[in-house]
Design a protein around this motif. Structure first.
Motif, PDB file in Angstrom:
ATOM      1  N   VAL A 160     -11.231 -12.292 -13.314  1.00 35.40           N
ATOM      2  CA  VAL A 160     -11.180 -12.244 -14.777  1.00 35.40           C
ATOM      3  C   VAL A 160     -11.837 -10.966 -15.294  1.00 35.40           C
ATOM      4  O   VAL A 160     -11.341 -10.335 -16.235  1.00 35.40           O
ATOM      5  CB  VAL A 160     -11.865 -13.488 -15.387  1.00 35.40           C
ATOM      6  N   ASN A 161     -12.944 -10.566 -14.684  1.00 32.32           N
ATOM      7  CA  ASN A 161     -13.636  -9.351 -15.133  1.00 32.32           C
ATOM      8  C   ASN A 161     -12.741  -8.128 -15.033  1.00 32.32           C
ATOM      9  O   ASN A 161     -12.638  -7.332 -15.976  1.00 32.32           O
ATOM     10  CB  ASN A 161     -14.901  -9.134 -14.301  1.00 32.32           C
ATOM     11  N   THR A 166      -8.801  -4.091 -17.355  1.00 31.67           N
ATOM     12  CA  THR A 166      -7.474  -3.492 -17.257  1.00 31.67           C
ATOM     13  C   THR A 166      -6.646  -3.791 -18.501  1.00 31.67           C
ATOM     14  O   THR A 166      -5.979  -2.899 -19.059  1.00 31.67           O
ATOM     15  CB  THR A 166      -6.746  -4.006 -16.007  1.00 31.67           C
ATOM     16  N   ALA A 167      -6.692  -5.054 -18.935  1.00 30.23           N
ATOM     17  CA  ALA A 167      -5.936  -5.436 -20.129  1.00 30.23           C
ATOM     18  C   ALA A 167      -6.421  -4.686 -21.364  1.00 30.23           C
ATOM     19  O   ALA A 167      -5.626  -4.335 -22.249  1.00 30.23           O
ATOM     20  CB  ALA A 167      -6.041  -6.938 -20.353  1.00 30.23           C
ATOM     21  N   ALA A 172      -4.841  -1.506 -25.775  1.00 27.98           N
ATOM     22  CA  ALA A 172      -5.472  -0.710 -26.831  1.00 27.98           C
ATOM     23  C   ALA A 172      -4.471  -0.028 -27.764  1.00 27.98           C
ATOM     24  O   ALA A 172      -4.708   0.035 -28.983  1.00 27.98           O
ATOM     25  CB  ALA A 172      -6.408   0.326 -26.205  1.00 27.98           C
ATOM     26  N   PRO A 173      -3.337   0.483 -27.268  1.00 32.22           N
ATOM     27  CA  PRO A 173      -2.391   1.150 -28.176  1.00 32.22           C
ATOM     28  C   PRO A 173      -1.814   0.248 -29.260  1.00 32.22           C
ATOM     29  O   PRO A 173      -1.222   0.735 -30.229  1.00 32.22           O
ATOM     30  CB  PRO A 173      -1.275   1.632 -27.228  1.00 32.22           C
ATOM     31  N   TYR A 174      -1.982  -1.061 -29.103  1.00 30.27           N
ATOM     32  CA  TYR A 174      -1.391  -2.000 -30.064  1.00 30.27           C
ATOM     33  C   TYR A 174      -2.445  -2.645 -30.967  1.00 30.27           C
ATOM     34  O   TYR A 174      -2.158  -3.620 -31.664  1.00 30.27           O
ATOM     35  CB  TYR A 174      -0.628  -3.090 -29.309  1.00 30.27           C
ATOM     36  N   VAL A 232     -15.104  -2.640 -29.939  1.00 29.59           N
ATOM     37  CA  VAL A 232     -15.664  -3.210 -28.709  1.00 29.59           C
ATOM     38  C   VAL A 232     -14.514  -3.729 -27.865  1.00 29.59           C
ATOM     39  O   VAL A 232     -13.802  -4.657 -28.276  1.00 29.59           O
ATOM     40  CB  VAL A 232     -16.639  -4.369 -29.024  1.00 29.59           C
ATOM     41  N   THR A 233     -14.293  -3.135 -26.702  1.00 33.41           N
ATOM     42  CA  THR A 233     -13.224  -3.609 -25.828  1.00 33.41           C
ATOM     43  C   THR A 233     -13.543  -3.251 -24.377  1.00 33.41           C
ATOM     44  O   THR A 233     -14.259  -2.284 -24.101  1.00 33.41           O
ATOM     45  CB  THR A 233     -11.856  -3.031 -26.253  1.00 33.41           C
TER      46      THR A 233
END
Length: 264
Positions: A160-161, A166-167, A172-174, A232-233
Protein backbone atom coordinates in the motif's frame (compact mmCIF):
# COMPACT_ATOMS: atom_id res chain seq x y z
CA UNK A 1 -16.54 22.89 -2.73
CA UNK A 2 -19.99 22.05 -1.41
CA UNK A 3 -21.55 18.60 -1.27
CA UNK A 4 -18.36 16.66 -1.84
CA UNK A 5 -19.11 12.94 -2.06
CA UNK A 6 -16.91 10.62 -0.01
CA UNK A 7 -16.67 6.83 0.01
CA UNK A 8 -15.28 5.10 3.10
CA UNK A 9 -14.66 1.36 2.85
CA UNK A 10 -14.99 -0.54 6.09
CA UNK A 11 -16.75 2.60 7.17
CA UNK A 12 -19.20 1.38 9.80
CA UNK A 13 -17.05 -0.11 12.56
CA UNK A 14 -14.18 1.03 14.73
CA UNK A 15 -11.78 3.42 13.05
CA UNK A 16 -13.85 3.42 9.84
CA UNK A 17 -16.96 4.50 11.69
CA UNK A 18 -15.10 7.39 13.28
CA UNK A 19 -13.82 8.44 9.85
CA UNK A 20 -17.29 8.28 8.28
CA UNK A 21 -18.80 10.38 11.06
CA UNK A 22 -15.87 12.81 10.98
CA UNK A 23 -16.25 13.39 7.24
CA UNK A 24 -19.99 13.87 7.66
CA UNK A 25 -19.31 16.50 10.34
CA UNK A 26 -17.14 18.31 7.78
CA UNK A 27 -20.18 18.64 5.54
CA UNK A 28 -19.43 15.84 3.09
CA UNK A 29 -21.97 13.41 1.73
CA UNK A 30 -20.55 10.12 3.00
CA UNK A 31 -21.29 6.64 1.71
CA UNK A 32 -19.87 4.06 4.11
CA UNK A 33 -19.32 0.59 2.68
CA UNK A 34 -19.70 -2.39 4.99
CA UNK A 35 -19.28 -6.13 4.59
CA UNK A 36 -21.81 -7.85 6.85
CA UNK A 37 -22.58 -6.12 10.18
CA UNK A 38 -26.02 -4.66 9.51
CA UNK A 39 -26.51 -3.41 13.07
CA UNK A 40 -23.30 -1.41 13.06
CA UNK A 41 -24.13 -0.08 9.60
CA UNK A 42 -27.48 1.29 10.73
CA UNK A 43 -25.94 2.82 13.85
CA UNK A 44 -23.33 4.55 11.70
CA UNK A 45 -25.95 5.79 9.26
CA UNK A 46 -28.00 7.35 12.05
CA UNK A 47 -24.92 9.17 13.39
CA UNK A 48 -23.86 10.41 9.94
CA UNK A 49 -27.32 11.73 9.16
CA UNK A 50 -27.14 14.02 12.17
CA UNK A 51 -24.59 16.04 10.18
CA UNK A 52 -25.20 15.06 6.54
CA UNK A 53 -28.73 14.00 5.68
CA UNK A 54 -27.83 12.67 2.21
CA UNK A 55 -25.27 10.19 3.55
CA UNK A 56 -25.87 6.46 3.25
CA UNK A 57 -24.45 2.98 3.79
CA UNK A 58 -24.03 0.29 1.14
CA UNK A 59 -23.12 -3.35 1.54
CA UNK A 60 -20.10 -4.39 -0.54
CA UNK A 61 -17.21 -6.86 -0.47
CA UNK A 62 -13.99 -4.99 -1.30
CA UNK A 63 -12.14 -8.26 -1.89
CA UNK A 64 -14.32 -8.85 -4.97
CA UNK A 65 -13.89 -6.54 -7.95
CA UNK A 66 -17.43 -7.01 -9.25
CA UNK A 67 -18.82 -5.92 -5.88
CA UNK A 68 -16.61 -2.83 -5.90
CA UNK A 69 -17.59 -1.84 -9.43
CA UNK A 70 -21.28 -2.27 -8.65
CA UNK A 71 -21.12 -0.18 -5.46
CA UNK A 72 -19.11 2.65 -7.02
CA UNK A 73 -21.41 2.86 -10.04
CA UNK A 74 -24.44 2.98 -7.77
CA UNK A 75 -22.90 5.84 -5.80
CA UNK A 76 -21.83 7.79 -8.89
CA UNK A 77 -25.24 7.36 -10.54
CA UNK A 78 -27.00 8.58 -7.42
CA UNK A 79 -24.85 11.60 -6.55
CA UNK A 80 -23.29 12.43 -9.91
CA UNK A 81 -19.74 12.68 -8.59
CA UNK A 82 -17.08 11.09 -6.37
CA UNK A 83 -14.59 13.42 -4.70
CA UNK A 84 -13.09 11.49 -1.81
CA UNK A 85 -12.06 7.87 -1.37
CA UNK A 86 -10.92 6.49 1.98
CA UNK A 87 -9.62 2.95 1.59
CA UNK A 88 -10.07 1.94 5.21
CA UNK A 89 -11.26 -1.69 4.97
CA UNK A 90 -8.70 -4.23 6.08
CA UNK A 91 -7.98 -7.57 7.71
CA UNK A 92 -5.63 -7.73 10.70
CA UNK A 93 -4.72 -11.25 11.72
CA UNK A 94 -1.68 -13.00 13.18
CA UNK A 95 -0.30 -16.04 11.37
CA UNK A 96 3.26 -17.34 11.57
CA UNK A 97 5.20 -18.24 8.44
CA UNK A 98 4.91 -22.00 8.89
CA UNK A 99 1.12 -21.75 9.13
CA UNK A 100 0.46 -19.45 6.17
CA UNK A 101 -1.60 -21.06 3.43
CA UNK A 102 -2.37 -19.71 -0.02
CA UNK A 103 -5.99 -19.27 1.05
CA UNK A 104 -4.99 -17.25 4.11
CA UNK A 105 -2.54 -15.04 2.24
CA UNK A 106 -5.00 -14.38 -0.58
CA UNK A 107 -7.74 -13.45 1.90
CA UNK A 108 -5.54 -10.83 3.57
CA UNK A 109 -3.95 -9.51 0.37
CA UNK A 110 -7.18 -9.36 -1.63
CA UNK A 111 -8.74 -7.05 0.94
CA UNK A 112 -5.77 -5.02 2.17
CA UNK A 113 -3.99 -4.41 -1.14
CA UNK A 114 -6.04 -5.45 -4.16
CA UNK A 115 -9.21 -4.04 -2.60
CA UNK A 116 -7.58 -0.62 -2.37
CA UNK A 117 -6.22 -0.86 -5.90
CA UNK A 118 -9.59 -1.82 -7.35
CA UNK A 119 -11.40 0.91 -5.39
CA UNK A 120 -9.01 3.51 -6.80
CA UNK A 121 -9.45 2.17 -10.31
CA UNK A 122 -13.22 2.40 -9.96
CA UNK A 123 -13.24 5.94 -8.53
CA UNK A 124 -10.47 7.62 -10.54
CA UNK A 125 -12.55 8.22 -13.72
CA UNK A 126 -15.08 10.29 -11.76
CA UNK A 127 -12.33 12.29 -10.06
CA UNK A 128 -10.53 12.93 -13.34
CA UNK A 129 -13.77 14.22 -14.84
CA UNK A 130 -13.85 17.03 -12.24
CA UNK A 131 -10.07 17.36 -12.05
CA UNK A 132 -10.33 17.01 -8.30
CA UNK A 133 -9.89 14.11 -5.92
CA UNK A 134 -8.63 13.11 -2.49
CA UNK A 135 -7.57 9.52 -1.82
CA UNK A 136 -6.48 8.31 1.62
CA UNK A 137 -5.28 4.72 1.91
CA UNK A 138 -5.04 2.77 5.15
CA UNK A 139 -1.47 1.69 5.72
CA UNK A 140 0.01 0.67 9.08
CA UNK A 141 3.15 0.99 11.13
CA UNK A 142 3.57 -2.69 10.19
CA UNK A 143 4.24 -1.59 6.62
CA UNK A 144 7.54 -0.10 7.76
CA UNK A 145 8.90 -2.48 10.35
CA UNK A 146 8.71 -6.21 10.98
CA UNK A 147 6.45 -7.80 13.59
CA UNK A 148 6.44 -11.54 14.20
CA UNK A 149 3.24 -13.21 13.04
CA UNK A 150 2.28 -10.46 10.61
CA UNK A 151 3.99 -11.45 7.36
CA UNK A 152 0.87 -11.33 5.19
CA UNK A 153 -0.48 -8.20 6.84
CA UNK A 154 2.83 -6.36 6.75
CA UNK A 155 3.45 -7.30 3.12
CA UNK A 156 0.03 -5.96 2.14
CA UNK A 157 0.63 -2.66 3.94
CA UNK A 158 4.15 -2.26 2.53
CA UNK A 159 2.54 -2.68 -0.87
CA UNK A 160 0.00 0.00 0.00
CA UNK A 161 2.84 2.41 0.82
CA UNK A 162 4.49 2.03 -2.58
CA UNK A 163 1.15 2.01 -4.40
CA UNK A 164 0.23 5.27 -2.65
CA UNK A 165 3.44 7.02 -3.70
CA UNK A 166 3.23 5.76 -7.28
CA UNK A 167 -0.44 6.69 -7.58
CA UNK A 168 0.35 10.17 -6.25
CA UNK A 169 2.67 10.72 -9.19
CA UNK A 170 0.36 9.23 -11.80
CA UNK A 171 -2.72 11.14 -10.66
CA UNK A 172 -1.18 14.54 -9.91
CA UNK A 173 -1.90 15.87 -13.44
CA UNK A 174 -5.62 15.50 -12.75
CA UNK A 175 -5.75 17.36 -9.43
CA UNK A 176 -5.95 14.14 -7.42
CA UNK A 177 -3.85 13.73 -4.29
CA UNK A 178 -3.04 10.32 -2.83
CA UNK A 179 -1.78 9.82 0.71
CA UNK A 180 -1.79 7.09 3.32
CA UNK A 181 -2.43 7.14 7.05
CA UNK A 182 -0.46 4.59 9.05
CA UNK A 183 -2.12 3.78 12.38
CA UNK A 184 -0.28 2.31 15.30
CA UNK A 185 -2.39 0.54 17.89
CA UNK A 186 -5.88 2.00 17.65
CA UNK A 187 -8.20 0.66 20.33
CA UNK A 188 -11.14 -0.89 18.47
CA UNK A 189 -12.91 -4.23 18.60
CA UNK A 190 -10.31 -5.51 16.11
CA UNK A 191 -7.45 -4.89 18.56
CA UNK A 192 -9.25 -5.67 21.84
CA UNK A 193 -7.76 -9.13 22.26
CA UNK A 194 -4.22 -8.01 21.40
CA UNK A 195 -4.38 -5.14 23.88
CA UNK A 196 -5.76 -7.43 26.57
CA UNK A 197 -2.96 -9.91 25.94
CA UNK A 198 0.08 -7.64 25.78
CA UNK A 199 -1.08 -4.05 25.93
CA UNK A 200 0.66 -3.32 29.21
CA UNK A 201 4.00 -4.01 27.51
CA UNK A 202 3.24 -2.29 24.20
CA UNK A 203 1.99 0.97 25.69
CA UNK A 204 5.42 1.53 27.22
CA UNK A 205 6.85 1.85 23.69
CA UNK A 206 4.40 4.63 22.77
CA UNK A 207 5.75 8.12 23.34
CA UNK A 208 2.31 9.45 24.32
CA UNK A 209 1.79 6.45 26.63
CA UNK A 210 -1.71 5.62 25.42
CA UNK A 211 -3.39 3.70 22.63
CA UNK A 212 -5.05 5.63 19.85
CA UNK A 213 -8.75 6.12 19.23
CA UNK A 214 -10.78 6.05 16.06
CA UNK A 215 -11.16 9.80 16.39
CA UNK A 216 -7.37 10.23 16.37
CA UNK A 217 -7.21 8.53 12.96
CA UNK A 218 -10.31 10.34 11.71
CA UNK A 219 -8.77 13.74 12.43
CA UNK A 220 -5.82 12.96 10.15
CA UNK A 221 -8.00 11.51 7.41
CA UNK A 222 -10.33 14.51 7.49
CA UNK A 223 -7.33 16.77 6.90
CA UNK A 224 -5.83 14.65 4.12
CA UNK A 225 -9.16 14.60 2.27
CA UNK A 226 -9.91 18.30 2.71
CA UNK A 227 -9.43 21.06 0.13
CA UNK A 228 -6.76 22.49 2.42
CA UNK A 229 -4.50 19.47 1.85
CA UNK A 230 -4.13 20.20 -1.84
CA UNK A 231 -0.32 20.44 -1.62
CA UNK A 232 0.13 17.20 0.33
CA UNK A 233 0.52 14.05 -1.76
CA UNK A 234 2.55 10.85 -1.77
CA UNK A 235 2.90 10.90 2.01
CA UNK A 236 2.68 8.01 4.46
CA UNK A 237 1.73 9.69 7.73
CA UNK A 238 1.76 7.87 11.04
CA UNK A 239 -1.01 8.22 13.58
CA UNK A 240 0.64 6.15 16.27
CA UNK A 241 1.41 8.32 19.28
CA UNK A 242 5.11 8.04 18.54
CA UNK A 243 5.13 4.23 18.65
CA UNK A 244 8.70 2.97 18.18
CA UNK A 245 9.86 6.43 17.10
CA UNK A 246 12.21 6.37 20.07
CA UNK A 247 13.24 3.60 22.43
CA UNK A 248 12.10 3.57 26.07
CA UNK A 249 9.87 6.68 26.10
CA UNK A 250 8.67 5.55 29.53
CA UNK A 251 11.96 6.84 30.93
CA UNK A 252 10.95 10.39 30.04
CA UNK A 253 7.76 9.99 32.05
CA UNK A 254 9.66 8.60 35.01
CA UNK A 255 11.98 11.61 34.84
CA UNK A 256 9.09 14.07 34.60
CA UNK A 257 7.37 12.52 37.58
CA UNK A 258 10.63 12.69 39.53
CA UNK A 259 10.93 16.41 38.74
CA UNK A 260 7.30 16.99 39.63
CA UNK A 261 6.16 18.49 36.32
CA UNK A 262 4.61 15.59 34.40
CA UNK A 263 1.51 16.36 32.37
CA UNK A 264 -1.74 15.09 33.86
Amino acid sequence: MENRVAIVTGGTRGMGQAISIGLAKEGNIVVALYHSDEKSAQETLAKMKQYSSASDVIRADVSRRESIDSAVKKIADRYGRIDILVNNAGIFDFCFIEDITDEYFDRVYNTNFKGQLHMMQACIPYMKKNRYGRIANASSISGSFADCGLIAYAASKAGVNLMTKTAAGELAPYGITVNAYAPGIIHTDMTDSMIAERGDVQVKQIALQRFGTGEDAAALVCFLTSPGAGYVTGEIIGVDGGFFKVQNPCRAYEYAVEKGNAAE
